[in-house]
Design a protein around this motif. Sequence first.
Motif, mmCIF file in Angstrom:
data_model
loop_
_atom_site.group_PDB
_atom_site.id
_atom_site.type_symbol
_atom_site.label_atom_id
_atom_site.label_comp_id
_atom_site.label_asym_id
_atom_site.label_seq_id
_atom_site.Cartn_x
_atom_site.Cartn_y
_atom_site.Cartn_z
ATOM 1 N N SER A 1 0.823 -1.209 0.000
ATOM 2 C CA SER A 1 0.000 0.000 0.000
ATOM 3 C C SER A 1 0.857 1.258 0.000
ATOM 4 C CB SER A 1 -0.941 0.000 1.201
ATOM 5 O OG SER A 1 -0.205 -0.065 2.414
ATOM 6 N N GLU A 2 1.996 1.232 0.727
ATOM 7 C CA GLU A 2 2.849 2.419 0.751
ATOM 8 C C GLU A 2 3.484 2.682 -0.613
ATOM 9 O OE1 GLU A 2 5.164 -0.737 3.217
ATOM 10 O OE2 GLU A 2 3.097 -0.265 2.698
ATOM 11 N N ASP A 3 3.814 1.601 -1.338
ATOM 12 C CA ASP A 3 4.359 1.773 -2.689
ATOM 13 C C ASP A 3 3.275 2.240 -3.659
ATOM 14 O OD1 ASP A 3 6.947 1.127 -2.031
ATOM 15 O OD2 ASP A 3 6.746 -0.989 -2.555
ATOM 16 N N ALA A 4 2.060 1.722 -3.490
ATOM 17 C CA ALA A 4 0.950 2.167 -4.341
ATOM 18 C C ALA A 4 0.700 3.663 -4.144
ATOM 19 C CB ALA A 4 -0.310 1.372 -4.030
ATOM 20 N N ASP A 5 0.802 4.117 -2.901
ATOM 21 C CA ASP A 5 0.615 5.540 -2.626
ATOM 22 C C ASP A 5 1.709 6.373 -3.293
ATOM 23 O OD1 ASP A 5 -1.625 5.021 -1.109
ATOM 24 O OD2 ASP A 5 -0.564 5.048 0.804
#
Length: 294
Positions: free
Chosen positions: A244-248
């Motif tokens: 999720s942090e990479d998607a953000d």
Amino acid sequence: MSYDKWDHYAFEVILCMSLKNCALFLGSSLLALSVTLPALAADKTPMCLAVAEGSSGQADVSAVRDKYRSLADELGQAVGRPVKIKVLNFNVLLQTVRQGDCEVVYTRTSYIAGWALRDQHYSLLAANEGNKEVVFIARNGDRYASIKDLRGKRVAMPEPQSDLTMVANAMLRDAGMKPADLQVQNTNLQEAIIFGVDQQLSDVGVLTSNSKAAKDWSKKGGTVAVRSRTLPNWAFLAAPNVRSEDADKLRSALINLAKSDSGKKALQEANLSALVAAKPTDYLSVVQWVGPPV
């Protein structure tokens, strides 16, 4: 030895042993950390960006790859990993989405984006601003009041998995018709569809409104006979295995491209106007209307 001296001696021994244990613990911890940190630092495996331009894209794979190189570099900088580009046709795109082979997928096909979101658990990162339509073009003077007037006509359209063909078939279905009611001529290049209508090899051709072919057709005064409902534009998706942090980070990088000179360059080279936050429901409504890939 007196009790006082003995107590002091025992305290020193215990303290020494404790300090020794602490030193051993710290030493082993630092050793473990020294092994872990390089391993983390070395985690620079390339991230995969799948590019599927569909029927409106270029045929030259190397040219398409070069076209998105700057954009891929911007994404790589955002997540701290190099990015490799895979240029895919429809069939390979579907396989790639199902298997999650690429972390990021760029597709111009809105129903495939909706299917990836709904059935394959992808997340929507960003989309090209604006929207599009599927348009049925005809020679000047040829008028059709509705899609029902195309019955028996020679209609040039892309391959069956194309956004254009799927939407056209949905429009036929809604009008109580089926593809067999037309003389369908399949061709993968929109320029070939233009040529066929120009040369009277086809009565009607199916294009996407924001393609170069459709814009060129309108510029020279060509007729747009029938239009589809409004469709959401080209989309960037993140695979389910993307953290999720990479998607953000990827989402932020895409949406903010227009704010830097390098980002503007990447957008221009990829023929993208600007990337904006998009609604998954827009894509879900398309796949609900036309159906999933077959």
